[in-house]
Design an enzyme around this catalytic site. Structure first.
Site, mmCIF file in Angstrom:
data_model
loop_
_atom_site.group_PDB
_atom_site.id
_atom_site.type_symbol
_atom_site.label_atom_id
_atom_site.label_comp_id
_atom_site.label_asym_id
_atom_site.label_seq_id
_atom_site.Cartn_x
_atom_site.Cartn_y
_atom_site.Cartn_z
ATOM 1 N N ASN A 46 1.035 -1.206 0.135
ATOM 2 C CA ASN A 46 -0.024 -0.129 -0.160
ATOM 3 C C ASN A 46 1.017 1.228 -0.086
ATOM 4 O O ASN A 46 0.348 2.468 -0.625
ATOM 5 C CB ASN A 46 -1.031 0.122 1.386
ATOM 6 C CG ASN A 46 -2.331 -0.603 0.893
ATOM 7 O OD1 ASN A 46 -3.237 -0.321 1.795
ATOM 8 N ND2 ASN A 46 -2.510 -1.487 -0.088
ATOM 9 N N HIS A 259 -9.807 4.433 -5.198
ATOM 10 C CA HIS A 259 -9.761 4.239 -3.647
ATOM 11 C C HIS A 259 -8.190 4.276 -3.107
ATOM 12 O O HIS A 259 -8.137 4.277 -1.883
ATOM 13 C CB HIS A 259 -10.331 2.488 -3.408
ATOM 14 C CG HIS A 259 -10.767 2.387 -2.033
ATOM 15 N ND1 HIS A 259 -11.451 3.016 -1.377
ATOM 16 C CD2 HIS A 259 -10.111 1.454 -1.125
ATOM 17 C CE1 HIS A 259 -11.600 2.682 -0.235
ATOM 18 N NE2 HIS A 259 -10.945 1.565 -0.220
#
Length: 279
Positions: A46, A259
């Site tokens: 991430n 997102h």
């Protein structure tokens, strides 16, 4: 500063029998980065595009949340996911000698960040929340397109590269980012037997998450909300609800973004985070 690597920043902590993996770099005030909960997710996947810039001014801790990355797949009953992960983070900070930390969380990581701020307000600095998992909707259909893929990933025929590609496609605006390499990498992690067992027992039911949208008034901390205008997992209308409900929040909306603000627009993300933390 030489380029930071996954192995060069990798560390482990034993927290009362729970092994937690994390990455650490930099010095100064502590900033914790908490990843989302998609299958195959980890802190490095991430935030690898952000740790370098943020660690130039801050002590950055990227925790693999319980059940993800290289952290333990602990099966626990009687406690919801947000509370358990927040408690693990509190113990990790104490283990590292950190009294207070700013939190940056994406999706499930945003949910855990908010739960941490409610349960451990004295350990919480500022909050930066990227499309946090808040289960409230007014106009857009629920569950969202991305949520259907997320919670249906292990159902039916189980995990597969095809299901992984379909899920990842809901996370980004630019579909070119869903490469064969990314799909295979995330799929292989998601298909590990221990991961499958943990996810089915602990994560596949949305009811395992707290309904934090009811408790936003308990979070007085200065908060920056970052949201992709084109988010198909946590629709933009939830951002408007949150910025009105949190006592001390501001909102930045990013166009041509899904997102993953930190992955799709890393330079903008890093700049906005540093400007907010530096104030």
């Amino acid at each position: 500063m030489s380029e930071l690597t996954e192995s060069g920043t990798s560390k482990f902590a034993d927290l009362d029998g729970l092994k937690i993996h994390y990455h650490e770099a930099g010095k100064g005030e502590a900033v914790v980065l908490l990843h989302g909960g998609g299958p195959g997710a980890s802190s490095w996947s991430n935030f690898r595009g952000n740790i370098g810039e943020l660690s130039k001014k801050y002590r950055v801790i990227m925790m693999d949340q319980p059940g993800f990355g290289k952290s333990d797949r602990a099966i626990y009953e009687g406690e919801r996911i947000g509370a358990f992960a927040a408690r693990a983070l509190s113990k990790l900070l104490k283990h590292l000698g950190i009294d207070k930390a700013h939190l940056i969380g994406n999706s499930m990581g945003g949910h855990v960040s908010m739960k941490f701020a409610i349960d451990y307000p004295e350990q919480t600095g500022k909050l930066i929340l990227m499309a946090p998992a808040v289960q409230v909707t007014f106009v857009t259909p629920a569950p969202s397109e991305g949520s259907k893929h997320l919670f249906g990933y292990y159902r039916g025929t189980g995990a597969s590269p095809e299901k992984m590609r379909a899920f990842l496609s809901t996370l980004v605006y630019d579909q070119a980012m869903v490469t064969d390499e990314l799909v295979q990498q995330r799929y292989e992690i998601s298909a590990e037997p221990k991961t499958v067992e943990w996810t089915k027992k602990m994560f596949s039911n949305p009811g395992r998450f707290e309904e934090l949208w009811r408790e936003l008034d308990k979070i007085p901390h200065k908060t920056l909300l970052l949201w992709g205008r084109d988010d198909r997992v946590t629709p933009l209308e939830r951002a408007l609800f949150m910025v009105q409900s949190l006592p001390n929040a501001e909102l930045h909306v990013v166009s041509k973004c899904g997102h993953w603000v930190m992955i799709e627009h890393p330079q903008l993300f890093n700049r906005l985070c540093l400007e907010f933390l530096d104030r």
